[in-house]
Scaffold this active site. Sequence first.
Site, mmCIF file in Angstrom:
data_model
loop_
_atom_site.group_PDB
_atom_site.id
_atom_site.type_symbol
_atom_site.label_atom_id
_atom_site.label_comp_id
_atom_site.label_asym_id
_atom_site.label_seq_id
_atom_site.Cartn_x
_atom_site.Cartn_y
_atom_site.Cartn_z
ATOM 1 N N GLY A 129 0.852 -1.192 0.000
ATOM 2 C CA GLY A 129 0.000 0.000 0.000
ATOM 3 C C GLY A 129 0.884 1.237 0.000
ATOM 4 O O GLY A 129 2.060 1.181 -0.396
ATOM 5 N N VAL A 130 0.319 2.344 0.453
ATOM 6 C CA VAL A 130 1.042 3.615 0.400
ATOM 7 C C VAL A 130 2.322 3.548 1.240
ATOM 8 O O VAL A 130 3.410 3.896 0.778
ATOM 9 C CB VAL A 130 0.138 4.762 0.912
ATOM 10 C CG1 VAL A 130 0.702 6.090 0.498
ATOM 11 C CG2 VAL A 130 -1.271 4.617 0.391
ATOM 12 N N ALA A 149 3.024 -3.181 7.095
ATOM 13 C CA ALA A 149 2.306 -1.958 6.660
ATOM 14 C C ALA A 149 1.012 -2.374 5.983
ATOM 15 O O ALA A 149 0.871 -2.288 4.763
ATOM 16 C CB ALA A 149 3.196 -1.153 5.711
ATOM 17 N N HIS A 187 6.206 27.633 -20.621
ATOM 18 C CA HIS A 187 7.067 26.692 -21.344
ATOM 19 C C HIS A 187 8.528 26.963 -20.995
ATOM 20 O O HIS A 187 8.926 28.126 -20.943
ATOM 21 C CB HIS A 187 6.873 26.861 -22.849
ATOM 22 C CG HIS A 187 7.806 26.010 -23.652
ATOM 23 N ND1 HIS A 187 7.656 24.647 -23.763
ATOM 24 C CD2 HIS A 187 8.926 26.331 -24.359
ATOM 25 C CE1 HIS A 187 8.627 24.169 -24.513
ATOM 26 N NE2 HIS A 187 9.426 25.164 -24.888
ATOM 27 N N GLY A 192 -2.166 -1.276 6.702
ATOM 28 C CA GLY A 192 -3.274 -0.357 6.939
ATOM 29 C C GLY A 192 -3.208 0.248 8.330
ATOM 30 O O GLY A 192 -2.321 -0.091 9.126
HETATM 31 P P1 NAD Z 1 -2.896 0.825 2.772
HETATM 32 O O1 NAD Z 1 -4.320 0.530 2.983
HETATM 33 O O2 NAD Z 1 -2.510 1.872 1.817
HETATM 34 O O3 NAD Z 1 -2.163 -0.502 2.282
HETATM 35 C C1 NAD Z 1 -2.168 -1.682 3.008
HETATM 36 C C2 NAD Z 1 -1.900 -2.816 2.039
HETATM 37 O O4 NAD Z 1 -1.673 -3.980 2.784
HETATM 38 C C3 NAD Z 1 -3.071 -3.092 1.115
HETATM 39 O O5 NAD Z 1 -2.619 -3.186 -0.204
HETATM 40 C C4 NAD Z 1 -3.627 -4.416 1.636
HETATM 41 O O6 NAD Z 1 -4.206 -5.189 0.627
HETATM 42 C C5 NAD Z 1 -2.372 -5.046 2.184
HETATM 43 N N1 NAD Z 1 -2.607 -6.044 3.225
HETATM 44 C C6 NAD Z 1 -3.501 -6.010 4.240
HETATM 45 N N2 NAD Z 1 -3.383 -7.106 5.024
HETATM 46 C C7 NAD Z 1 -2.375 -7.833 4.487
HETATM 47 C C8 NAD Z 1 -1.767 -9.078 4.843
HETATM 48 N N3 NAD Z 1 -2.161 -9.755 5.917
HETATM 49 N N4 NAD Z 1 -0.758 -9.541 4.066
HETATM 50 C C9 NAD Z 1 -0.348 -8.844 2.981
HETATM 51 N N5 NAD Z 1 -0.896 -7.668 2.598
HETATM 52 C C10 NAD Z 1 -1.882 -7.178 3.344
HETATM 53 O O7 NAD Z 1 -2.294 1.055 4.221
HETATM 54 P P2 NAD Z 1 -0.875 1.573 4.670
HETATM 55 O O8 NAD Z 1 0.084 1.528 3.549
HETATM 56 O O9 NAD Z 1 -0.578 0.868 5.933
HETATM 57 O O10 NAD Z 1 -1.166 3.079 5.008
HETATM 58 C C11 NAD Z 1 -2.229 3.420 5.916
HETATM 59 C C12 NAD Z 1 -2.832 4.709 5.523
HETATM 60 O O11 NAD Z 1 -1.950 5.777 5.853
HETATM 61 C C13 NAD Z 1 -3.059 4.856 4.027
HETATM 62 O O12 NAD Z 1 -4.265 4.291 3.628
HETATM 63 C C14 NAD Z 1 -3.073 6.324 3.866
HETATM 64 O O13 NAD Z 1 -4.372 6.779 4.120
HETATM 65 C C15 NAD Z 1 -2.131 6.831 4.939
HETATM 66 N N6 NAD Z 1 -0.854 7.202 4.301
HETATM 67 C C16 NAD Z 1 -0.859 8.141 3.337
HETATM 68 C C17 NAD Z 1 0.312 8.487 2.704
HETATM 69 C C18 NAD Z 1 0.284 9.511 1.612
HETATM 70 O O14 NAD Z 1 -0.683 10.237 1.520
HETATM 71 N N7 NAD Z 1 1.311 9.607 0.787
HETATM 72 C C19 NAD Z 1 1.490 7.873 3.053
HETATM 73 C C20 NAD Z 1 1.459 6.904 4.034
HETATM 74 C C21 NAD Z 1 0.277 6.590 4.662
#
Ligand code: NAD
Length: 474
Positions: free
Chosen positions: A192-193, A278, A453, A280
Site C-alpha cells: 500500500g502507500v 504496513a 514553457h 493499513g
Molecule cells: P494501505 O491501505 O494503503 O495498504 C495496506 C496494504 O496492505 C493493502 O494493499 C492491503 O491489501 C495489504 N494487506 C492487508 N493485510 C495484508 C496481509 N495480511 N498480508 C499482505 N498484505 C496485506 O495502508 P498503509 O500503507 O498501511 O497506510 C495506511 C494509511 O496511511 C493509508 O491508507 C493512507 O491513508 C495513509 N498514508 C498516506 C500516505 C500519503 O498520503 N502519501 C502515506 C502513508 C500513509
Amino acid sequence: MKKYDVVVIGAGPGGYVTAIRCAQLGLTTAVVESWINDEEQPALGGTCLNVGCIPSKALLDSSHHFHHIKHEAGEHGITVSGAAIDVNKMVARKAKIVKELTQGISGLFKKNKIDWLKGRARIINNKEIEISPQHETHDEKTIVEANSIVIATGSVPTKIPPATVDDKLIVDSTGALKFNEVPRRLGVIGAGVIGLELGSVWNRLGSEVIVLEALPDFLALVDRQAAKQAEKVLRKQGMDIRLGAKVTGTGCNNREVTINFEDTEGKKQITVDRLIVAVGRAPNTSGLGADDCGLEIDKRGFIIVDDQCQTSLENVYAIGDVVRGPMLAHKASEEGVAVAERLAGKPGHINFDTIPWVIYTWPEIAWVGKTEEQLKADGIEYRAGNFPFMATGRAKAMGEATGFVKILADAITDRILGVHIFGPSASELIAEAVLAMEFDASAEDIARTIHAHPTLSEAMHEAALGVDGRTIHM
Ligand code: NAD
Ligand code: FAD
C-alpha cells in the site's frame, strides 16, 4: 473547573488546525494531547509530523538524492566516486526537521492563545473531559469543561497475528523510520502507500526489498493505467513485489526474520534482516470512554459522523483518521477547519470529491476524482485525454520522462471528473487539477489556460487538449 468554548482532543493535522482556526475565530480553545516523542518529551503534531508524512518524506528526499547521485548523475556527465550513505546522519536530519516543525506548532499555539493540556483525554459527557497526566508526571487527573468537543484522535498501525511487531526485527511504519543501518534484505508486508514509500526509501539505499501483498492486483484502488506503469517502474527499480501473497507466520532469531507465505504457486519461505508490517491503519479511540459516554462507533472502529462531522453526541464532533473517508493529513485539516467555522456560526465546507491523493514513490503517483474503472462501473460516459511526459521538453531536459497525465471529462458537459498523474513532481502538479475540479472546470478550461514553457505542467495542458483530440505534441 476550567471552561473553554472548544476542547480539541488530539494535536495531529486534524486537531491542531481545528484549534488554530477556532482561536482565529475568537473561540477560547484548548487541545489535549498525549504524544510522547523519542526524547521522552510531550509533542504536538500527531502521527503526521512525528512519525508519518514529514519524517517519511524527509527520508524519501534523502534517499532520492542518494539514488540520483549514484545512478542518474552519470547521464548528465557528472562523475561521482565514493558516494556513500550515512544512515545515522540521514535519520538525525529527519529528527531535526520533525523537532523544528513540532516545536513550530507549539509556537503557533502560543501565538493563538491556545492552551495545550498535556495528557490523555477521556470524554465524561458532551461537556466534560477528564485528563490523565503523562507517565512521567505526578499530577492529579483534571476535568475541563467545553461548550463543544472536537475529537481528532487519529489512527494507529493495524496489527496482524502472523507478524507481531517486536520493534527490533519486525517493525511498523514508525520503526521503519529509524533503522540505524541499511538492511541487506528487507521484507515489507503490504504493497500500500506506506509499504511502497518506505520500501522505496530502503531500496534506493541498497536494500533488497521484497514486498508481500495479499491482493492479486497492485494498488487496487488506483487508476489501472497508473498502477500498471508504477508496478513496472518499481519492479525495474529493484522492488520484488509478490502479489496474492498471504503471510501465514513469521519467526525470528537474533538477526533474521523468516516469513512463511502462500501464493498461487503454493507455500513459500523467505528470510530477511528486517520486516516492515504496513497493512493499513485503524481508527484510534482507545481510552476515549466512547462506550461510557454513548459515543457511537461503527463495526470497523470509526466514530460515526454525518457530513458535518457531527457525532451521535450533541456538541461533539469528530474529524480526521478516526472517522470515515481517506486517512490523509489534508483531509483531517480541512474537516477541522469546516467544524471550527461551523462552531463560530459560519458555513463550514468540505468537498469530499476533490481530495487529492499522492503516493511519494519516484515517479510519484497522484490523482483526484474518479478513475476510469469507477466511471465505467457507474455508467458515466467520459472522454480521456492522455499525454506522456516523454513528449514534454522539460521532462526530457530533466531526465524524468517516465509517466503521463490523464484527464477524464464528462462526454457531454466536458466537466473534469478525474485526473491521474504518474510522473515527476506529480504531487505538485495535481494541485492544478484539484483547483480545476473545485471550480467545476471543463477540460476546455485547462486547454485554454496558458501554461509556461518549458514546464512539466504542459503535460496537463496537453492532456486537456487531448480530451478533444487536439494535442499538439503527440
Ligand atoms: P494501505 O491501505 O494503503 O495498504 C495496506 C496494504 O496492505 C493493502 O494493499 C492491503 O491489501 C495489504 N494487506 C492487508 N493485510 C495484508 C496481509 N495480511 N498480508 C499482505 N498484505 C496485506 O495502508 P498503509 O500503507 O498501511 O497506510 C495506511 C494509511 O496511511 C493509508 O491508507 C493512507 O491513508 C495513509 N498514508 C498516506 C500516505 C500519503 O498520503 N502519501 C502515506 C502513508 C500513509
Ligand atoms: P493523528 O495525526 O494520528 O493525530 C492524533 C493525535 O491524537 C495524536 O497526536 C495522538 O497522540 C492524540 N491522541 C489520541 N488519543 C488521545 C487521547 N485520548 N487524549 C489525548 N490525545 C490523544 N498523509 C498524507 O496526507 N500525506 C502523507 O504523505 C502521509 N504520509 C504518511 C506516512 C506515514 C508513515 C504514516 C503512518 C501516515 C502518513 N499519512 C500521510 C497519514 C497521516 O499521517 C494521517 O492521515 C494524519 O496524521 C491524520 O491526522 P489526525 O489529526 O486525524 O490524526
